[in-house]
Design a protein around this motif. Structure first.
Motif, mmCIF file in Angstrom:
data_model
loop_
_atom_site.group_PDB
_atom_site.id
_atom_site.type_symbol
_atom_site.label_atom_id
_atom_site.label_comp_id
_atom_site.label_asym_id
_atom_site.label_seq_id
_atom_site.Cartn_x
_atom_site.Cartn_y
_atom_site.Cartn_z
ATOM 1 N N GLU A 1 35.541 38.417 46.148
ATOM 2 C CA GLU A 1 35.426 39.960 46.449
ATOM 3 C C GLU A 1 33.938 40.376 45.780
ATOM 4 O O GLU A 1 33.278 41.154 46.414
ATOM 5 N N GLU A 2 33.560 39.476 44.756
ATOM 6 C CA GLU A 2 32.253 39.576 44.251
ATOM 7 C C GLU A 2 31.308 39.300 45.311
ATOM 8 O O GLU A 2 30.034 39.844 45.546
ATOM 9 N N LYS A 3 31.471 38.213 45.994
ATOM 10 C CA LYS A 3 30.665 37.840 47.129
ATOM 11 C C LYS A 3 30.494 39.105 48.149
ATOM 12 O O LYS A 3 29.533 39.377 48.628
ATOM 13 N N ILE A 4 31.713 39.622 48.614
ATOM 14 C CA ILE A 4 31.641 40.332 49.387
ATOM 15 C C ILE A 4 30.918 41.808 49.096
ATOM 16 O O ILE A 4 29.984 42.533 49.516
ATOM 17 N N PHE A 5 30.999 42.035 47.707
ATOM 18 C CA PHE A 5 30.213 43.231 47.103
ATOM 19 C C PHE A 5 28.893 43.127 47.358
ATOM 20 O O PHE A 5 28.271 44.224 47.575
ATOM 21 N N LYS A 6 28.477 41.999 46.902
ATOM 22 C CA LYS A 6 27.028 41.423 46.962
ATOM 23 C C LYS A 6 26.360 41.695 48.354
ATOM 24 O O LYS A 6 25.464 42.213 48.768
ATOM 25 N N ASP A 7 27.547 41.073 49.305
ATOM 26 C CA ASP A 7 27.059 41.279 50.758
ATOM 27 C C ASP A 7 26.889 42.882 51.464
ATOM 28 O O ASP A 7 25.793 43.139 52.001
ATOM 29 N N VAL A 8 27.744 43.635 50.959
ATOM 30 C CA VAL A 8 27.636 45.155 51.335
ATOM 31 C C VAL A 8 26.345 45.640 50.578
ATOM 32 O O VAL A 8 25.804 46.368 51.253
ATOM 33 N N GLY A 9 26.057 45.407 49.462
ATOM 34 C CA GLY A 9 24.973 45.729 48.702
ATOM 35 C C GLY A 9 23.868 45.451 49.544
ATOM 36 O O GLY A 9 22.809 46.239 49.965
ATOM 37 N N GLU A 10 23.599 44.191 50.125
ATOM 38 C CA GLU A 10 22.579 43.437 50.458
ATOM 39 C C GLU A 10 22.356 44.299 52.032
ATOM 40 O O GLU A 10 21.313 44.619 52.617
ATOM 41 N N ALA A 11 23.476 44.610 52.654
ATOM 42 C CA ALA A 11 23.364 44.985 54.042
ATOM 43 C C ALA A 11 22.887 46.527 53.999
ATOM 44 O O ALA A 11 22.041 46.939 54.463
ATOM 45 N N TYR A 12 23.401 47.268 53.009
ATOM 46 C CA TYR A 12 22.764 48.712 52.669
ATOM 47 C C TYR A 12 21.184 48.700 52.551
ATOM 48 O O TYR A 12 20.655 49.534 53.042
ATOM 49 N N ALA A 13 21.097 47.847 51.385
ATOM 50 C CA ALA A 13 19.770 47.891 51.087
ATOM 51 C C ALA A 13 18.584 47.800 52.283
ATOM 52 O O ALA A 13 17.388 48.107 52.555
ATOM 53 N N VAL A 14 18.956 46.590 53.292
ATOM 54 C CA VAL A 14 18.330 46.328 54.419
ATOM 55 C C VAL A 14 18.180 47.484 55.446
ATOM 56 O O VAL A 14 17.333 48.050 55.823
ATOM 57 N N LEU A 15 19.730 48.169 55.561
ATOM 58 C CA LEU A 15 19.737 48.924 57.026
ATOM 59 C C LEU A 15 19.217 50.407 56.333
ATOM 60 O O LEU A 15 18.992 51.063 57.305
ATOM 61 N N SER A 16 19.176 50.450 55.189
ATOM 62 C CA SER A 16 18.791 52.037 54.804
ATOM 63 C C SER A 16 17.276 52.074 54.782
ATOM 64 O O SER A 16 16.826 53.117 54.440
ATOM 65 N N ALA B 1 31.667 49.672 49.224
ATOM 66 C CA ALA B 1 31.140 49.226 47.728
ATOM 67 C C ALA B 1 32.455 49.473 46.763
ATOM 68 O O ALA B 1 32.981 48.732 46.021
ATOM 69 N N MET B 2 33.073 50.659 46.819
ATOM 70 C CA MET B 2 34.105 50.924 46.076
ATOM 71 C C MET B 2 35.418 49.868 46.275
ATOM 72 O O MET B 2 36.099 49.387 45.449
ATOM 73 N N LEU B 3 35.619 49.575 47.736
ATOM 74 C CA LEU B 3 36.767 48.909 48.226
ATOM 75 C C LEU B 3 36.445 47.182 47.461
ATOM 76 O O LEU B 3 37.575 46.892 46.856
ATOM 77 N N HIS B 4 35.387 47.016 47.330
ATOM 78 C CA HIS B 4 35.102 45.323 46.952
ATOM 79 C C HIS B 4 34.599 45.127 45.441
ATOM 80 O O HIS B 4 34.184 44.023 44.967
ATOM 81 N N HIS B 5 34.341 46.406 44.864
ATOM 82 C CA HIS B 5 33.673 46.434 43.598
ATOM 83 C C HIS B 5 34.400 45.330 42.345
ATOM 84 O O HIS B 5 35.789 45.564 42.722
ATOM 85 N N PRO B 6 33.992 44.619 41.809
ATOM 86 C CA PRO B 6 34.636 43.502 41.041
ATOM 87 C C PRO B 6 35.541 44.336 39.956
ATOM 88 O O PRO B 6 36.675 43.723 39.927
ATOM 89 N N ASP B 7 35.419 45.498 39.521
ATOM 90 C CA ASP B 7 36.061 46.185 38.406
ATOM 91 C C ASP B 7 37.463 46.578 39.353
ATOM 92 O O ASP B 7 38.930 46.581 38.407
ATOM 93 N N ARG B 8 37.513 46.663 40.427
ATOM 94 C CA ARG B 8 38.665 46.876 41.034
ATOM 95 C C ARG B 8 39.752 45.842 41.326
ATOM 96 O O ARG B 8 41.001 45.754 41.517
ATOM 97 N N HIS B 9 39.043 44.536 40.993
ATOM 98 C CA HIS B 9 39.702 43.194 41.354
ATOM 99 C C HIS B 9 40.010 42.295 40.009
ATOM 100 O O HIS B 9 39.987 41.502 39.996
#
Length: 507
Positions: A421-436, A402-410
């Motif tokens: 990067e925004e798309k990857i950031f969203k996918d990372v969040g979606e993945a965590y929301a499901v797997l957690s 999440a930190m690596l792909h956060h939009p503010d970093r880019h």
């Protein structure tokens, strides 16, 4: 074409002209034999000629009986009579000609050529003899080609050449057995057995025929039965080279295969792999046994974590035996391990066609589900974790990604890069929301969401809110100096409008 019957100059005098009684009776018997021969009553004719020979052994009578034996396909008897005729009369052209025909019919073109040459010395312009010698020369050429192709392992071409010989000599046992042996090497066991059985029905002690029957069993993966045949042949003929060599190969093949199986069962997979490899080098023509060895080696390769080698060996097994269910099943499982799901589905469908069963039908269904799962987002890959990840490792992975792909970093990147990067950031969040979430993760892992037609169910997911909630005790540091969301620091945060809404960090 019926062989031409002989008339003798010495016996053209009629019986009532003062001919001695044995000669007269012999001539009468010969004439009776000739009439019966013309009527195609060959067994009766044979008896007449035999009686004539007993009264007066002469070249013509032996010649006529030789012709009769030929019509009865008794070429060995016909050859013996023709040779007896020429031994009585060295100038007996027809005798040499019959001798050549018999030798040709028995599959001996070299000797046949010699006999025809003897005839041609006496009658050099005889066109029939010239044509027959030419036929023998062609047959000799085809025979030599057949043996040459056989020696090089080209059994298909060898079969073609020996078939040309059989066009001239259809009853030659040696050629028929050669043809049967080629059929065996080409995995045409039914055709080979038909030929062998016909020969053994006439001569059940034909060692070569018994060898070919054993060869069919050996290449048909019935090695125990094959060995019994080879031992029988060697009892009959201890010098039978082919039986001796093939029996030795069969024993070595079984021994290496059993050693490989024992090593595998003991857990020494590397040794098992080496032993199966050694076994595969023993007899490249034993397709069915080698197919099993390749499949066994493929199983060993999966234990050694060499999945591509396992697929290669399964390919070879199937090439050797296109109906080998275990090889298809092993390859399908290996394809699944390599995440080649479409290939796995095809193999499981083939298994179901070859051996329909509820178990195999279920395997097809499961493979298709895995294929569907492979086409959706792989949350584990997105977070860079495996399927056995713990909750703690999952949180660490999310934090890092999440930190690596956060939009503010880019924010200083190109618009295209920011969008990516925004798309990857969203996918990372979606993945965590499901797997957690244990329930969501369970449904995701089992593919239940796909079976229910629900897809991922996160099309409107707000990755930024998740990010904010995750870091509620202290915001991430994108470059140093930021102490948290709650204080007034060198960076401020405010609501922003990048996709999903949420906080944007200003440096």
């Amino acid at each position: 074409m019926e062989p031409e019957l002989m008339e003798t100059d010495a016996l053209e005098i009629l019986p009532d002209a003062g001919l001695e009684e044995p000669q007269a009776n012999a001539e009468s018997l010969k004439q009776n034999g000739n009439e019966l021969y013309k009527q195609k009553k060959y067994m009766e004719a044979l008896e007449m000629y035999s009686q004539a020979i007993r009264l007066l052994p002469c070249a013509a009578y032996y010649g006529n009986r030789s012709a009769t034996y030929m019509m009865l396909n008794k070429y060995n008897d016909a050859l013996a009579d023709a040779q007896e005729a020429t031994s009585i009369d060295k100038e007996f052209t027809k005798g040499y000609q019959r001798e050549g025909k018999c030798l040709l019919a028995l599959g001996n073109p070299v000797a046949a050529i010699q006999s025809f040459n003897k005839s041609l010395v006496i009658e050099p312009n005889n066109q029939t003899l010239i044509a027959e010698r030419e036929s023998a020369l062609k047959m000799k050429e085809h025979e030599e080609e057949a043996h040459r192709h056989y020696s090089s392992g080209d059994f298909r071409r060898a079969l073609f050449c020996i078939s040309q010989c059989l066009n001239t000599a259809p009853n030659a046992v040696s050629y028929r057995l050669f043809k049967a042996e080629c059929f065996a090497f080409l995995s045409k066991y039914t055709e080979a057995s038909d030929i062998v059985n016909t020969i053994l029905a006439v001569d059940n002690r034909n060692a070569d025929a018994l060898f070919v029957r054993g060869l069919c069993l050996y290449y048909g993966d019935e090695i125990d039965k094959a060995q019994q045949h080879f031992k029988h042949v060697l009892r009959m003929n201890p010098d039978h080279t082919k039986a001796k060599d093939t029996y030795k190969k069969s024993k070595c093949l079984i021994q290496k295969k059993e050693e490989g199986n024992a090593a595998f069962k003991s857990g020494d997979h590397q040794k098992a792999y080496e032993l199966y490899t050694d076994a595969l080098s023993i007899d490249p023509y034993n397709k069915l046994t080698n197919a099993k060895l390749y499949c066994n080696r493929a199983t060993t390769s999966t234990k050694l974590q060499n999945l591509q080698q396992a697929v290669d060996d399964c390919n070879k097994a199937i090439e050797l035996d296109e109906k080998y269910v275990k090889a298809f099943t092993r390859r399908a499982a290996t394809y699944t391990g390599l995440e080649m799901y479409e290939e796995a589905v095809r193999d499981y469908e083939t298994v179901q066609k070859l051996e329909p069963s509820q178990q195999n039908a279920r395997a097809v269904k499961d493979a298709k589900l895995e294929l569907k799962k492979s086409k959706r987002k792989d949350y584990y890959k997105i977070l860079g974790v495996d399927k056995n990840v713990t909750d703690d490792m999952l949180r660490k992975a999310y934090r890092k990604r999440a930190m690596l792909h956060h939009p503010d970093r880019h924010c200083n990147d190109t618009p295209e890069k920011q969008k990516e990067e925004e798309k990857i950031f969203k996918d990372v969040g979606e993945a965590y929301a499901v797997l957690s979430d244990p329930k969501k993760r369970s449904r995701y892992d089992s593919g239940a969401d796909l079976e229910e037609g629900m897809g991922s169910g996160f099309g409107d997911f707000d990755a930024t809110n998740l990010f904010q909630m995750f870091f509620q005790g202290g915001a991430p540091d994108f470059g140093g100096g930021f102490e948290g969301f709650g204080g007034s620091h060198r960076r401020q945060h405010q609501r922003s409008g990048f996709p999903g809404g949420g906080y944007q960090f200003h440096f």
